[in-house]
Scaffold this active site. Sequence first.
Site, short mmCIF file in Angstrom:
data_model
loop_
_atom_site.label_atom_id
_atom_site.label_comp_id
_atom_site.label_asym_id
_atom_site.label_seq_id
_atom_site.Cartn_x
_atom_site.Cartn_y
_atom_site.Cartn_z
N HIS A 1 29.48 22.77 3.93
CA HIS A 1 30.57 22.64 2.95
C HIS A 1 29.99 22.19 1.62
O HIS A 1 29.14 21.28 1.59
CB HIS A 1 31.59 21.61 3.47
CG HIS A 1 32.78 21.48 2.58
ND1 HIS A 1 33.80 22.41 2.55
CD2 HIS A 1 33.09 20.54 1.65
CE1 HIS A 1 34.70 22.04 1.65
NE2 HIS A 1 34.29 20.91 1.09
N ASP B 1 35.31 19.79 13.97
CA ASP B 1 36.33 19.30 14.89
C ASP B 1 37.67 19.95 14.51
O ASP B 1 37.69 20.91 13.74
CB ASP B 1 36.38 17.75 14.89
CG ASP B 1 36.85 17.19 13.56
OD1 ASP B 1 37.25 17.98 12.67
OD2 ASP B 1 36.81 15.96 13.40
N GLU C 1 22.18 23.80 -0.14
CA GLU C 1 22.71 24.26 1.15
C GLU C 1 21.62 25.00 1.93
O GLU C 1 21.48 24.85 3.15
CB GLU C 1 23.91 25.20 0.95
CG GLU C 1 25.12 24.51 0.35
CD GLU C 1 26.30 25.47 0.18
OE1 GLU C 1 26.42 26.42 0.97
OE2 GLU C 1 27.09 25.26 -0.75
C1 GRF Z 1 28.97 28.27 0.65
O1 GRF Z 1 29.26 27.67 -0.58
C2 GRF Z 1 29.35 27.34 1.76
O2 GRF Z 1 29.21 26.00 1.41
C3 GRF Z 1 30.81 27.66 1.97
O3 GRF Z 1 30.90 29.04 1.78
C4 GRF Z 1 29.84 29.47 0.93
C5 GRF Z 1 29.11 30.55 1.67
O4 GRF Z 1 28.17 31.19 0.86
N1 GRF Z 1 31.22 27.22 3.27
P1 GRF Z 1 27.21 32.28 1.50
O5 GRF Z 1 28.09 33.39 2.06
O6 GRF Z 1 26.38 31.62 2.55
O7 GRF Z 1 26.38 32.79 0.34
#
Ligand code: GRF
Length: 216
Positions: free
Chosen positions: A108, A140, A173
């Site tokens: 997230h 969850d 991420e």
């Molecule tokens: C990301 O910003 C993630 O945090 C959210 O959805 C987006 C997915 O991006 N849950 P991608 O498809 O992995 O480029």
Amino acid sequence: MRLGVLASGSGSNLQAILDGCASGKIPAQVAVVVCNLPGARALERARAAGVPTVLLEHKQFSSRDEYDRELVAMLRRHGVELVCLAGFMRLLGPVLLSAFQNRILNIHPSLLPAFPGLHAVRQAVAAGVRVSGCTVHVVDEGTDTGPIVIQAAVPVLEGDNEETLAARILAQEHRCYPRAIALFAQGRVQIEDRRVRIAGADPDPARTVSSPELLD
Ligand code: GRF
């Protein structure tokens, strides 16, 4: 460990997971990629990596439970042990959650519990926070409420907008998600009372901001 990745969009996190498995940083393999939208770039990325793909369109099912039952059966057919949501734009129901209890991860783009739900980066910019980031958590029944595995902080810069901040968060991420999955695949993650305990993690509080000891 066999992973099932669920994605709906561009799939850049899926790519980071595929790359992590290929390089050996994640001791696991992506057994299947499931997408609920035809034409998603995530499907192309999976095919390019030689990973089986399944398109499961929700409009072809009459209820969430029916959709989730098919999803569970399909994940089981592929021997999936850990489910990784990577931009999967669909809420999960109790059928899936109970079939993979504590075995579903999500990424997230905020420092949860701040800014759950949709448009997390927009919410952070609007709130004027100085620091945001990303969170990998166990899923969850709530929306982005599950036990937190790894977080990385990202400073909000003068002049940032949703797009510029989201791009810097996305880069983090791509570090956090493969690392969190690797911890699961190494059997180092325990969940007790909604808290995640990681075997072998450095307990020094001076080093735990952004959980860098988990990332490097
Ligand atoms: C990301 O910003 C993630 O945090 C959210 O959805 C987006 C997915 O991006 N849950 P991608 O498809 O992995 O480029």
